[in-house]
Structure formats: structure tokens, C-alpha cells
Design a protein around this motif. Structure first.
Motif, PDB file in Angstrom:
ATOM      1  N   ASP A  38      19.416 -29.970  -7.870  1.00 36.40           N
ATOM      2  CA  ASP A  38      19.719 -31.400  -7.997  1.00 36.40           C
ATOM      3  C   ASP A  38      20.679 -31.804  -6.882  1.00 36.40           C
ATOM      4  O   ASP A  38      21.903 -31.714  -7.031  1.00 36.40           O
ATOM      5  CB  ASP A  38      20.334 -31.680  -9.369  1.00 36.40           C
ATOM      6  N   GLU A  39      20.133 -32.260  -5.745  1.00 36.15           N
ATOM      7  CA  GLU A  39      20.958 -32.592  -4.591  1.00 36.15           C
ATOM      8  C   GLU A  39      21.895 -33.765  -4.856  1.00 36.15           C
ATOM      9  O   GLU A  39      23.026 -33.795  -4.369  1.00 36.15           O
ATOM     10  CB  GLU A  39      20.072 -32.891  -3.383  1.00 36.15           C
ATOM     11  N   ALA A  40      21.423 -34.729  -5.617  1.00 37.00           N
ATOM     12  CA  ALA A  40      22.275 -35.884  -5.905  1.00 37.00           C
ATOM     13  C   ALA A  40      23.487 -35.473  -6.744  1.00 37.00           C
ATOM     14  O   ALA A  40      24.615 -35.907  -6.480  1.00 37.00           O
ATOM     15  CB  ALA A  40      21.465 -36.960  -6.623  1.00 37.00           C
ATOM     16  N   LYS A  41      23.264 -34.623  -7.739  1.00 38.10           N
ATOM     17  CA  LYS A  41      24.364 -34.144  -8.573  1.00 38.10           C
ATOM     18  C   LYS A  41      25.326 -33.290  -7.755  1.00 38.10           C
ATOM     19  O   LYS A  41      26.543 -33.388  -7.910  1.00 38.10           O
ATOM     20  CB  LYS A  41      23.821 -33.340  -9.758  1.00 38.10           C
ATOM     21  N   PHE A  42      24.778 -32.469  -6.872  1.00 35.82           N
ATOM     22  CA  PHE A  42      25.626 -31.630  -6.037  1.00 35.82           C
ATOM     23  C   PHE A  42      26.546 -32.492  -5.172  1.00 35.82           C
ATOM     24  O   PHE A  42      27.762 -32.253  -5.100  1.00 35.82           O
ATOM     25  CB  PHE A  42      24.767 -30.731  -5.146  1.00 35.82           C
ATOM     26  N   ALA A  43      25.977 -33.493  -4.511  1.00 36.99           N
ATOM     27  CA  ALA A  43      26.779 -34.362  -3.653  1.00 36.99           C
ATOM     28  C   ALA A  43      27.849 -35.097  -4.457  1.00 36.99           C
ATOM     29  O   ALA A  43      28.997 -35.236  -4.016  1.00 36.99           O
ATOM     30  CB  ALA A  43      25.877 -35.355  -2.927  1.00 36.99           C
ATOM     31  N   ALA A  44      27.479 -35.541  -5.651  1.00 35.67           N
ATOM     32  CA  ALA A  44      28.432 -36.273  -6.488  1.00 35.67           C
ATOM     33  C   ALA A  44      29.556 -35.357  -6.968  1.00 35.67           C
ATOM     34  O   ALA A  44      30.738 -35.731  -6.931  1.00 35.67           O
ATOM     35  CB  ALA A  44      27.705 -36.896  -7.679  1.00 35.67           C
ATOM     36  N   ASN A  45      29.201 -34.150  -7.416  1.00 35.01           N
ATOM     37  CA  ASN A  45      30.214 -33.224  -7.919  1.00 35.01           C
ATOM     38  C   ASN A  45      31.156 -32.770  -6.808  1.00 35.01           C
ATOM     39  O   ASN A  45      32.378 -32.713  -6.993  1.00 35.01           O
ATOM     40  CB  ASN A  45      29.548 -32.007  -8.567  1.00 35.01           C
ATOM     41  N   LEU A  46      30.593 -32.440  -5.652  1.00 38.35           N
ATOM     42  CA  LEU A  46      31.419 -32.042  -4.521  1.00 38.35           C
ATOM     43  C   LEU A  46      32.357 -33.168  -4.108  1.00 38.35           C
ATOM     44  O   LEU A  46      33.553 -32.950  -3.860  1.00 38.35           O
ATOM     45  CB  LEU A  46      30.526 -31.636  -3.351  1.00 38.35           C
ATOM     46  N   GLY A  47      31.843 -34.376  -4.048  1.00 35.35           N
ATOM     47  CA  GLY A  47      32.665 -35.519  -3.656  1.00 35.35           C
ATOM     48  C   GLY A  47      33.800 -35.780  -4.635  1.00 35.35           C
ATOM     49  O   GLY A  47      34.939 -36.032  -4.218  1.00 35.35           O
ATOM     50  N   ARG A  48      33.491 -35.719  -5.934  1.00 36.32           N
ATOM     51  CA  ARG A  48      34.542 -35.925  -6.941  1.00 36.32           C
ATOM     52  C   ARG A  48      35.627 -34.866  -6.833  1.00 36.32           C
ATOM     53  O   ARG A  48      36.827 -35.169  -6.915  1.00 36.32           O
ATOM     54  CB  ARG A  48      33.953 -35.901  -8.344  1.00 36.32           C
ATOM     55  N   MET A  49      35.215 -33.616  -6.642  1.00 34.75           N
ATOM     56  CA  MET A  49      36.188 -32.532  -6.566  1.00 34.75           C
ATOM     57  C   MET A  49      37.083 -32.678  -5.340  1.00 34.75           C
ATOM     58  O   MET A  49      38.313 -32.566  -5.433  1.00 34.75           O
ATOM     59  CB  MET A  49      35.464 -31.188  -6.541  1.00 34.75           C
ATOM     60  N   MET A  50      36.505 -32.936  -4.180  1.00 28.09           N
ATOM     61  CA  MET A  50      37.299 -33.060  -2.965  1.00 28.09           C
ATOM     62  C   MET A  50      38.238 -34.260  -3.024  1.00 28.09           C
ATOM     63  O   MET A  50      39.390 -34.188  -2.596  1.00 28.09           O
ATOM     64  CB  MET A  50      36.374 -33.159  -1.746  1.00 28.09           C
ATOM     65  N   GLU A  51      37.750 -35.366  -3.546  1.00 26.92           N
ATOM     66  CA  GLU A  51      38.593 -36.555  -3.672  1.00 26.92           C
ATOM     67  C   GLU A  51      39.786 -36.284  -4.581  1.00 26.92           C
ATOM     68  O   GLU A  51      40.925 -36.677  -4.284  1.00 26.92           O
ATOM     69  CB  GLU A  51      37.772 -37.724  -4.216  1.00 26.92           C
ATOM     70  N   SER A  52      39.539 -35.577  -5.694  1.00 25.03           N
ATOM     71  CA  SER A  52      40.616 -35.294  -6.632  1.00 25.03           C
ATOM     72  C   SER A  52      41.613 -34.296  -6.056  1.00 25.03           C
ATOM     73  O   SER A  52      42.830 -34.447  -6.212  1.00 25.03           O
ATOM     74  CB  SER A  52      40.038 -34.765  -7.948  1.00 25.03           C
ATOM     75  N   CYS A  53      41.103 -33.263  -5.362  1.00 28.44           N
ATOM     76  CA  CYS A  53      42.000 -32.256  -4.777  1.00 28.44           C
ATOM     77  C   CYS A  53      42.938 -32.872  -3.755  1.00 28.44           C
ATOM     78  O   CYS A  53      44.154 -32.621  -3.764  1.00 28.44           O
ATOM     79  CB  CYS A  53      41.182 -31.141  -4.133  1.00 28.44           C
ATOM     80  N   THR A  54      42.391 -33.666  -2.847  1.00 32.73           N
ATOM     81  CA  THR A  54      43.220 -34.230  -1.780  1.00 32.73           C
ATOM     82  C   THR A  54      44.185 -35.289  -2.297  1.00 32.73           C
ATOM     83  O   THR A  54      45.146 -35.639  -1.608  1.00 32.73           O
ATOM     84  CB  THR A  54      42.345 -34.837  -0.670  1.00 32.73           C
ATOM     85  N   ALA A  55      43.963 -35.768  -3.504  1.00 36.13           N
ATOM     86  CA  ALA A  55      44.862 -36.768  -4.072  1.00 36.13           C
ATOM     87  C   ALA A  55      46.201 -36.178  -4.497  1.00 36.13           C
ATOM     88  O   ALA A  55      47.195 -36.912  -4.600  1.00 36.13           O
ATOM     89  CB  ALA A  55      44.209 -37.444  -5.275  1.00 36.13           C
ATOM     90  N   PHE A  56      46.262 -34.848  -4.717  1.00 35.86           N
ATOM     91  CA  PHE A  56      47.534 -34.290  -5.173  1.00 35.86           C
ATOM     92  C   PHE A  56      47.913 -32.965  -4.519  1.00 35.86           C
ATOM     93  O   PHE A  56      49.058 -32.519  -4.651  1.00 35.86           O
ATOM     94  CB  PHE A  56      47.535 -34.131  -6.698  1.00 35.86           C
ATOM     95  N   LEU A  57      46.998 -32.326  -3.781  1.00 36.01           N
ATOM     96  CA  LEU A  57      47.293 -31.037  -3.174  1.00 36.01           C
ATOM     97  C   LEU A  57      47.564 -31.166  -1.680  1.00 36.01           C
ATOM     98  O   LEU A  57      46.952 -31.987  -0.987  1.00 36.01           O
ATOM     99  CB  LEU A  57      46.127 -30.069  -3.379  1.00 36.01           C
TER     100      LEU A  57
END
Length: 237
Positions: free
Chosen positions: A199-218
Motif C-alpha cells: 500500500d504505497e499511499a499508506k506507506f507515504a502517509a505513515n512515513l510523513g506522519r512519523m517524520m513530521e512528529s519526530c522533527t517537532a520535538f527531537l
């Protein structure tokens, strides 16, 4: 009881692989005799070589193993016999007192005494962004990122440890230590890691959410993320 996390480096002249074998064979019983309980080791061995591409560096050289366990007190006077064990190993070590929060307990592939736990464990030493107040970073981590990490990844164990204080004078200035367990396929296939096989769409969405959240506090330049094999000895008491 207080939880301690020790980062371990192999002595000069001993390979990482040989160091890991020695730790698993000798350290759990010695730690128990010194009063430790809930002992867990994370070692970088051949079983996780395939995950080399997931390593993220701050320290050089980087940690070769991690020991996690509980003591009645982390006070230096009472911790002396434990520190002596790590000194006798011959390499460098650094230690922190942490507060543990088990977000996802390992119910699917529970560890067995003396055996390598199924899959692999990502051990992450993390630092918060210096431009964020500590309480804001923790609020994002606990109030937002925790949910993101559960929803976007194929982790079957997820344990957060917030650093209370360093216990050794040369300990790197981390704010947290996180352990997450994944299926073996996640070492080389990011679609497995992000729970989006086929599921390429899910992969892109999950990766994007994770990176956005990580860079917000790390602080992404002050983290050490290492793949490990988990050996759990909690059954020793």
C-alpha cells in the motif's frame, strides 16, 4: 525500585560480536548477584547486520550494547557493586536513571530466558530540541507522538524511558531512551517497518506522519539509533 540504563562499548581489541557473546553469557547472573532485577540486554550482533541502513549516529564510536535493569536504589553508594561489574568488562560505559513507561507490552512474541527475542529491537537514545522547553517536548512526545508511533509502525513492543539524570560523569546528554521491537522484515523493508506492505499511499502517509512528529520535538543531530538483538532475563527475578 529504580530503573537504570547502561550504554556499553566493547574494549579495544575485542570485536563487537565477541563482546555481545560475553555479555549474554556472563552479565545477567552477575547483575542478579549484585541485586539487579528485570534484566534485559540489547546487543548489536550478526542477526541485525541487515539493519545497518537504519543506524543514526551522534556518538563516535557508537554504543555496542545496552543493559537495562532495576535496582532498589540508584544511589552511587548502593550502585557500587554494579558499576564494578561494568568496569570489569573492560570497556567504556555510561549510565542513566530513567522512568519507564510501557506503551506496548510484548504479548505477541514474549521473550524466553536466554534466547534471542523474535524479530529485532530498535534501541534509540534521544535528545529533545534545544529550542523547546523540556515540558513542551515531553507534552508532544506523550500527548501526540506516542499515538503516531503506534499507528504508523509495525512495532509489537514499545517502551519509553525518560531520563531523570545521568549517573556517570561522561554520559552523553540524552533526554530519553526508547526500545521498539519489529518483525525481522522491517530491517530491510520500510513498508514492513511502517506497516504498509502493498500500500504505497499508506506507506507515504505513515512515513510523513512519523517524520513530521519526530522533527517537532527531537534534535535529529543528537540521537543514536541502533538495531539490536534483545535478550530478556526478567525471569531471573
Amino acid at each position: 525500585m529504580e530503573k537504570l540504563v547502561y550504554a556499553l562499548w566493547a574494549p579495544e581489541g575485542e570485536s563487537r560480536a565477541d563482546f555481545g557473546v560475553r555479555l549474554v553469557a556472563q552479565l545477567p547472573a552477575a547483575l542478579k548477584a549484585a541485586g539487579a532485577r528485570g534484566i534485559r540486554l540489547n546487543v548489536r550482533d550478526a542477526a541485525v547486520d541487515a539493519a545497518a541502513g537504519l543506524v543514526q549516529h551522534w556518538q563516535a564510536p557508537q554504543q555496542d550494547a545496552v543493559a537495562q535493569f532495576w535496582l532498589p536504589s540508584a544511589n552511587a553508594h548502593f550502585r557500587g557493586p554494579v558499576d564494578a561489574l561494568f568496569t570489569d568488562l573492560g570497556g567504556r560505559f555510561a549510565a542513566w536513571l530513567v522512568a519507564e513507561s510501557t506503551i506496548l507490552p510484548n504479548r505477541d512474541h514474549p521473550p524466553r530466558r536466554g534466547e534471542r527475542t523474535w524479530g529485532w529491537s530498535q534501541a534509540s537514545f534521544l535528545s529533545f530540541r534545544p529550542d523547546l522547553p523540556w515540558d513542551e517536548a515531553v507534552a508532544h512526545w506523550h500527548g501526540h507522538h506516542t499515538k503516531v508511533a503506534i499507528e504508523t509502525q509495525r512495532n509489537f513492543e514499545y517502551v519509553q524511558n525518560i531520563v531523570v539524570r545521568a549517573l556517570t560523569p561522561d554520559a552523553p546528554d540524552y533526554d530519553a531512551f526508547v526500545e521498539e521491537c519489529f518483525p525481522a522484515g522491517a530491517m530491510t523493508d520500510p513498508h514492513v517497518f511502517f506497516d504498509a506492505v502493498g500500500d504505497e499511499a499508506k506507506f507515504a502517509a505513515n512515513l510523513g506522519r512519523m517524520m513530521e512528529s519526530c522533527t517537532a520535538f527531537l534534535d535529529m543531530g543528537r540521537i543514536d539509533i541502533i538495531p539490536t538483538s534483545q535478550f530478556d532475563f526478567a525471569c531471573l527475578g
